[in-house]
Write a protein that holds these residues in place. Structure first.
Motif, PDB file in Angstrom:
ATOM      1  N   LEU A   1       0.790  -0.877   0.370  1.00  0.00           N
ATOM      2  CA  LEU A   1      -0.291   0.090  -0.212  1.00  0.00           C
ATOM      3  C   LEU A   1       0.879   1.541  -0.418  1.00  0.00           C
ATOM      4  CD1 LEU A   1      -2.965  -1.205   2.236  1.00  0.00           C
ATOM      5  CD2 LEU A   1      -2.709  -1.210  -0.090  1.00  0.00           C
ATOM      6  N   HIS A   2       0.108   2.575  -0.262  1.00  0.00           N
ATOM      7  CA  HIS A   2       1.188   3.497  -0.448  1.00  0.00           C
ATOM      8  C   HIS A   2       0.411   3.904   1.053  1.00  0.00           C
ATOM      9  CE1 HIS A   2       2.642   7.053  -2.640  1.00  0.00           C
ATOM     10  NE2 HIS A   2       2.205   7.752  -1.647  1.00  0.00           N
ATOM     11  N   TYR A   3       1.257   4.477   1.981  1.00  0.00           N
ATOM     12  CA  TYR A   3       1.417   5.820   2.712  1.00  0.00           C
ATOM     13  C   TYR A   3       0.843   6.967   2.720  1.00  0.00           C
ATOM     14  CZ  TYR A   3       0.053   1.412   5.530  1.00  0.00           C
ATOM     15  OH  TYR A   3      -0.877   0.225   6.020  1.00  0.00           O
TER      16      TYR A   3
ATOM     17  N   PRO B   1      -2.101   2.035  -4.204  1.00  0.00           N
ATOM     18  CA  PRO B   1      -1.038   2.995  -5.015  1.00  0.00           C
ATOM     19  C   PRO B   1      -1.966   3.437  -6.283  1.00  0.00           C
ATOM     20  CG  PRO B   1      -0.860   0.440  -5.404  1.00  0.00           C
ATOM     21  CD  PRO B   1      -1.895   0.539  -3.849  1.00  0.00           C
ATOM     22  N   TRP B   2      -2.285   3.080  -6.895  1.00  0.00           N
ATOM     23  CA  TRP B   2      -3.030   3.463  -8.577  1.00  0.00           C
ATOM     24  C   TRP B   2      -3.567   4.890  -7.630  1.00  0.00           C
ATOM     25  CZ3 TRP B   2      -7.295   5.950 -10.123  1.00  0.00           C
ATOM     26  CH2 TRP B   2      -7.616   6.122 -11.287  1.00  0.00           C
ATOM     27  N   GLN B   3      -4.836   5.167  -6.448  1.00  0.00           N
ATOM     28  CA  GLN B   3      -5.467   5.079  -5.841  1.00  0.00           C
ATOM     29  C   GLN B   3      -4.340   6.731  -5.439  1.00  0.00           C
ATOM     30  OE1 GLN B   3      -8.569   6.310  -6.402  1.00  0.00           O
ATOM     31  NE2 GLN B   3      -9.572   7.476  -4.717  1.00  0.00           N
ATOM     32  N   ALA B   4      -3.717   6.353  -4.658  1.00  0.00           N
ATOM     33  CA  ALA B   4      -3.270   7.465  -4.289  1.00  0.00           C
ATOM     34  C   ALA B   4      -1.599   8.263  -5.385  1.00  0.00           C
ATOM     35  CB  ALA B   4      -1.077   6.814  -3.566  1.00  0.00           C
ATOM     36  N   GLN B   5      -1.769   7.436  -6.497  1.00  0.00           N
ATOM     37  CA  GLN B   5      -1.311   8.559  -7.434  1.00  0.00           C
ATOM     38  C   GLN B   5      -2.503   9.710  -8.430  1.00  0.00           C
ATOM     39  OE1 GLN B   5       1.908   8.886  -8.525  1.00  0.00           O
ATOM     40  NE2 GLN B   5       2.641   7.360  -7.008  1.00  0.00           N
ATOM     41  N   TYR B   6      -3.629   8.716  -8.107  1.00  0.00           N
ATOM     42  CA  TYR B   6      -4.433   9.819  -8.728  1.00  0.00           C
ATOM     43  C   TYR B   6      -5.145  11.221  -7.662  1.00  0.00           C
ATOM     44  CZ  TYR B   6      -9.566  11.230  -8.816  1.00  0.00           C
ATOM     45  OH  TYR B   6     -11.460  12.004  -8.731  1.00  0.00           O
ATOM     46  N   LEU B   7      -4.486  11.122  -6.747  1.00  0.00           N
ATOM     47  CA  LEU B   7      -5.209  11.781  -5.758  1.00  0.00           C
ATOM     48  C   LEU B   7      -3.632  12.990  -5.344  1.00  0.00           C
ATOM     49  CD1 LEU B   7      -5.518   9.612  -1.976  1.00  0.00           C
ATOM     50  CD2 LEU B   7      -7.785  11.365  -3.970  1.00  0.00           C
ATOM     51  N   LEU B   8      -2.804  12.143  -6.058  1.00  0.00           N
ATOM     52  CA  LEU B   8      -1.229  13.403  -6.203  1.00  0.00           C
ATOM     53  C   LEU B   8      -1.172  13.870  -7.370  1.00  0.00           C
ATOM     54  CD1 LEU B   8       1.585  11.242  -4.783  1.00  0.00           C
ATOM     55  CD2 LEU B   8       0.904  13.261  -3.883  1.00  0.00           C
TER      56      LEU B   8
END
Length: 575
Positions: A198-200, A244-251
């Protein structure tokens, strides 16, 4: 025929069966079989004769709005609509019959037929184009998932969770998704055996909205906490996991970028144990922590963008609060367990879309030891492209050295009801809690091939009867988990009885030794053995003429994901 050709033909047959059964069930064609004495199309007569000689049941389906007809033969006919397509599908257009070699053609015909049957066909052309695109997307995904070799180096439970390559048997867009690239599929699709960290994010404490059932902090991966120890030491920051996909979307969002620049949000990257995406794609299993995380993904899967809006989070947590008011023995029985949500986290911001995109729900899971014998109910019943079904191996294990016969199947079936339908019906009768225990929300533990423990998960779909729940004053009167009695009971009948139990009966009957009617008679006997408090509901079930069914195809066509269409099918329990 080579293995590749067999698999390709099997994929086409399975998808054609899925789409045909869904269309027939949702458009009032419950029995399209043609009588041997009825006049048949002259060009079709030789095929019908051959099919009948093979012990098959020919059928014809007329599509509205054109002179188009579909024909083929069933090797199994199901009272709940799960018929087995035995041969290729044939289509008649402009008076000529041809074999349908590409199931994408069937998807186009179905979309056109729904448009023709619409009250305003000219206004439904957008719906037609959208459904065609979704069905073709789903077909492409199914074909893609079958190109990958079987994944190795994963627990047996994970193999079950990740084994759904076709998906819901009464859904025409069961594997449609919009948002993952090919590289994303390889990295994150459960059907391709994915696992990842997971991305934290480190979130400034005043910006983190945490809700928990027991007022304790939600559990965080120890390895992630160790990495961020300096940030967490003084309580200024807390950790928030993300797909991790969502983290890149959020960033990539401007408002998140502002939080990062202000130091309110720090992207820490991939941390912690390797997690396994389950059948829902966005929920992951953390075996070392005995937890599931229901993550947010701003991609469309089937009919929905799979993030966690405030209402969904509230329903899941309120349902778990309600379950916490019950005697512990009702939630965690010897042969039935409810995997409750234990808390949630998101950003404390006014933007509801951003809150939904960041939210994560924390859920109980089985221990690693328990998980060794647990199967996802939906995967247990999914027939592969080559015609096999995992259920068969369990029945053989239960039978030992002999072949499974009708007596064994019926005893196995009654044991299955003991760990699934009966405890859930008694829970609703006593407390008004209706679990959304459809096939993908249900896990079954086995011992020597016999059903030993049922697990229900994902409390977001739970509906609680206001009239029946005895601790109503302990819940928020405006809770989205509260429903009128009729609504909660309606949902129970579909999700538990039709979607779950009905499909198990249909799959057992497909295996041969006993028919569905016998299994439903056994179900009646099991239901009549329920606790006295549930017998009034049992009698209601046995007397009503129909059962409710969610119309996934019609809902997709009319774009009614949040307010789906419903139909009724004959009740196999009656008489």
């Amino acid at each position: 025929m080579s293995h590749h050709d067999q698999q390709t033909a099997g994929i086409e047959r399975r998808l054609a069966e899925q789409y045909l059964n869904t269309y027939c069930r949702e458009t009032a064609h419950p029995d399209p079989r043609i009588d041997a004495c009825a006049p048949a199309d002259e060009a079709l007569m030789p095929h019908c004769a051959t099919w009948r000689q093979q012990g098959l049941m020919p059928f014809v389906v007329d599509l509205p709005g054109s002179a188009t007809r579909l024909a083929g033969a069933f090797s199994h006919f199901s009272p709940v609509g799960y018929h087995r397509l035995a041969s290729e599908l044939w289509v008649q257009q402009s008076g000529h019959w041809r074999r349908m070699d590409d199931v994408a053609d069937l998807s186009d015909l179905i979309a056109a037929a729904l448009t023709a049957a619409s009250p305003s066909p000219s206004g439904a052309t957008h719906n037609q184009a959208r459904l065609q695109a979704l069905m073709r997307n789903s077909i492409a995904k199914v074909r893609r998932f079958h190109q990958a070799p079987a994944a190795h180096d994963r627990p047996d439970y994970v193999a079950s969770e990740q084994g759904l390559r076709f998906g819901h048997v009464f859904h025409v867009t069961s594997k449609a998704s919009d948002g993952f690239s090919e590289a994303d599929l390889c990295a994150y699709a459960p059907e391709l055996g994915a696992s990842f960290q997971l991305h934290y994010f480190a979130v400034r404490s005043d910006l983190l909205d945490m809700q928990t059932i027991d007022h304790k902090a939600v559990p965080i991966d120890p390895a992630a906490m160790h990495f961020a120890e300096a940030l967490l030491r003084d309580g200024e920051y807390r950790l928030l996991p993300s797909h991790p996909w969502q983290a890149q979307y959020l960033l990539g969002l401007d408002n998140v970028g502002m939080l990062v620049r202000d130091g309110a949000l720090i992207s820490l990257g991939p941390l912690g144990e390797r997690v396994w995406p389950t059948s829902s794609v966005r929920t992951v299993w953390l075996p070392q922590q005995n937890l599931f995380f229901k993550l947010s993904l701003n991609i469309r899967i089937t009919n929905f963008v799979r993030n966690n809006p405030d209402e969904h989070v509230a329903r899941a947590l309120d349902a778990s609060i309600a379950l916490g008011l019950l005697p512990a023995a009702r939630v965690r029985q010897e042969h039935f367990r409810i995997l409750q949500e234990i808390g949630s986290e998101t950003l404390k911001v006014p933007d509801k879309e951003l809150r939904a995109a960041c939210a994560v729900i924390y859920r109980q899971a089985m221990t690693q030891e328990e998980a060794q014998d647990v199967h996802l109910a939906a995967a247990l019943l999914e027939e592969s492209a080559l015609g096999d079904i995992p259920l068969r191996a369990l029945l053989q294990q239960a039978a030992g050295d002999r072949a499974p016969d009708a007596d064994l199947l019926r005893r196995w079936w009654r044991r299955y009801l003991d760990v699934s339908l009966l405890p859930m019906l008694e829970l609703f009768a006593d407390y008004g809690i209706s679990l959304e225990a459809h096939l993908q929300n249900s896990l079954i533990g086995f011992k020597d091939g016999w059903p030993n423990c049922g697990y229900a998960r994902d409390m977001e779909g739970t509906s609680i009867s206001r009239q029946r729940f005895p601790f109503l004053a302990r819940l928020d009167p405006a809770s989205p988990a509260l429903y009128d009695e009729a609504q909660a009971w309606h949902r129970f009948q579909y999700y538990v009885l039709v979607n779950h139990i009905g499909h198990v009966a249909a799959c057992l009957a497909r295996l041969g030794p006993c028919d569905e009617a016998s299994l439903w008679r056994d179900a009646v006997q099991s239901l009549r053995g329920c606790k006295a408090s549930a017998l009034a509901l049992v009698e209601t079930l046995l007397q009503q003429a129909t059962l409710p069914v969610k119309a996934n195809m019609l809902s997709s066509f009319h774009q009614q994901g949040e307010t789906p269409s419903w139909i009724a099918i004959p009740n196999p329990l009656k008489n």
